[in-house]
Write a protein that holds these residues in place. Structure first.
Motif, PDB file in Angstrom:
ATOM      1  N   LYS A   3       0.830  -1.202   0.000  1.00  0.00           N
ATOM      2  CA  LYS A   3       0.000   0.000   0.000  1.00  0.00           C
ATOM      3  C   LYS A   3       0.865   1.253   0.000  1.00  0.00           C
ATOM      4  O   LYS A   3       0.597   2.222  -0.713  1.00  0.00           O
ATOM      5  CB  LYS A   3      -0.912   0.002   1.234  1.00  0.00           C
ATOM      6  N   LEU A 332      -3.515  -5.203  -4.519  1.00  0.00           N
ATOM      7  CA  LEU A 332      -4.317  -4.393  -3.597  1.00  0.00           C
ATOM      8  C   LEU A 332      -5.748  -4.161  -4.079  1.00  0.00           C
ATOM      9  O   LEU A 332      -6.513  -3.467  -3.420  1.00  0.00           O
ATOM     10  CB  LEU A 332      -3.639  -3.026  -3.389  1.00  0.00           C
ATOM     11  N   ARG A 334      -8.599  -5.596  -4.098  1.00  0.00           N
ATOM     12  CA  ARG A 334      -9.794  -5.916  -3.317  1.00  0.00           C
ATOM     13  C   ARG A 334      -9.816  -5.234  -1.960  1.00  0.00           C
ATOM     14  O   ARG A 334     -10.723  -5.450  -1.167  1.00  0.00           O
ATOM     15  CB  ARG A 334      -9.885  -7.429  -3.118  1.00  0.00           C
ATOM     16  N   THR A 335      -8.836  -4.421  -1.700  1.00  0.00           N
ATOM     17  CA  THR A 335      -8.749  -3.773  -0.385  1.00  0.00           C
ATOM     18  C   THR A 335      -9.554  -2.470  -0.369  1.00  0.00           C
ATOM     19  O   THR A 335      -9.783  -1.835  -1.408  1.00  0.00           O
ATOM     20  CB  THR A 335      -7.289  -3.474  -0.019  1.00  0.00           C
ATOM     21  N   TRP A 336      -9.929  -2.096   0.837  1.00  0.00           N
ATOM     22  CA  TRP A 336     -10.602  -0.804   1.036  1.00  0.00           C
ATOM     23  C   TRP A 336      -9.685   0.334   0.603  1.00  0.00           C
ATOM     24  O   TRP A 336     -10.120   1.319   0.024  1.00  0.00           O
ATOM     25  CB  TRP A 336     -10.961  -0.683   2.514  1.00  0.00           C
TER      26      TRP A 336
END
Length: 371
Positions: A3, A332, A334-336
């Motif tokens: 991230k 990344l 599927r991450t918020w």
């Protein structure tokens, strides 16, 4: 960790000076006849104003009288940072006429000079250190002519002194110099990078619902290929002087393309037609790339090799960006964090590009030359 890397990639592009214009270049033309050298050096007035102060009354405008009053200072500043040497000694440079000329990105001081060398030249060593202490990204683009043969070179702080053979120009060295400059041009072309990233951000969401990278790669390939074909086309046409557009129009349109590409991630405008959008706006971006070669005024024989090398460098630089971005985005997706980055990052990109557009379209905070 992933991230942070992806966030840093976007942050480096977004948190840049608002005036993401054509990089600082100067254009040095030299003609060698035996031991005599004649030259012309075009240097941007905006760069000279920053270095030695041309705007005497501080009103933000340069007039002919202000520039003429600083001719001696311009010549002294420039020639202190240029050395010409034959194999058996230095060449003595004397100042000639000084004029003003317009390039694609504004007004330039034109410094003409002569040099006498100790003996007829078979090779010329050039030391170039203009603005080296002020702008590490500045480049000097050289066109050297001797007996109908044109040699080109690019000077920067890491290539500040170069020896150029007059009898057998090093074609590979010239080609590799333009490849390097193409790579560097795309890496510091923040508007080009943000346009590309804006189109790539949704790729891993739209084309890869399953756990595989193939769909995202194909979608990215379509976008990047369309962008490449388009800007290569207009880069070639503009560099060959077959098509010409005003720099202010081109730079404003590039900023507008970044806005549209970013807004598309928040409110869909293209709806599955991102490759077509990349092609359409890529045509405009090609004119922006071409400004480097257009202003150098190379003859077609030397231009074709330089054009191919520069375009190859742009593609290499572009692929490096994609190779860094795509795996991180896929991991990344599927991450918020990524979904917030897609929306929030796109909004920030659009706002930054809006600042660029206002500056370029309405000439805000730019020097005006009242000649």
């Amino acid at each position: 960790m992933m991230k942070r890397l992806l966030f840093a990639l976007l942050l480096c592009c977004v948190l840049t000076p608002a005036a993401a214009h054509k990089p600082s270049d100067s254009y040095l033309s030299i003609d060698v006849q035996s031991e005599r050298v004649t030259g012309q050096w075009d240097i941007a007035l905006r760069d000279l104003d920053y270095a030695i102060g041309l705007d005497q009354d501080g009103d933000g405008k340069l007039t002919w009288d202000e520039i003429r009053a600083r001719h001696a200072a311009i010549a002294a500043y420039a020639l202190e940072r240029l050395q010409l040497k034959a194999d058996n000694g230095a060449c003595r440079i004397t100042v000639g006429e000084q004029l003003i000329d317009d390039h694609t990105d504004g007004a330039y001081s034109v410094l003409r000079f002569q040099a006498s060398c100790p003996a007829p030249l078979t090779a010329l060593t050039i030391g170039y250190r203009l603005f080296a202490d002020l702008d590490p990204q500045h480049k000097g683009l050289l066109r050297l002519m001797h007996d109908g043969v044109t040699t080109t070179a690019i000077f920067d702080p890491s290539h500040a002194e170069q020896r150029l053979s007059l009898s057998a120009p090093d074609q590979l060295q010239q080609f590799s110099a333009y490849v390097r400059d193409g790579v560097w041009h795309i890496w510091i072309g923040y508007d080009h990078i943000l346009f590309l990233l804006s189109l790539l951000l949704p790729a891993v969401l739209l084309a890869a619902p399953a756990d595989n990278l193939r769909g995202a790669f194909i979608d990215v390939l379509k976008v990047v290929t369309a962008f490449t074909l388009a800007h290569s086309l207009t880069l070639t046409l503009a560099s060959l002087s077959l098509i010409s557009l005003p720099s202010r129009l081109v730079e404003s349109a590039i900023a507008a393309s970044v806005i549209v590409a970013a807004v598309n991630n928040v409110y869909p405008l293209f709806r599955g037609r991102r490759p077509w959008a990349a092609f359409g706006f890529g045509l405009i971006h090609g004119f922006g790339f071409a400004s480097v070669l257009v202003d150098l005024g190379l003859p077609k024989g030397a231009l074709l090799a330089s054009l191919f090398g520069f375009n190859l460098g742009v593609e290499i630089g572009q692929l490096c960006i994609v190779a860094l971005f795509l795996p991180l985005a896929f991991l990344l997706r599927r991450t918020w964090f990524y979904r917030r980055l897609l929306t929030g990052g796109s909004v920030v990109i659009a706002l930054v590009a809006l600042v660029w557009f206002v500056e370029r379209a309405f000439d805000v905070q730019a020097q005006s030359i009242g000649l």
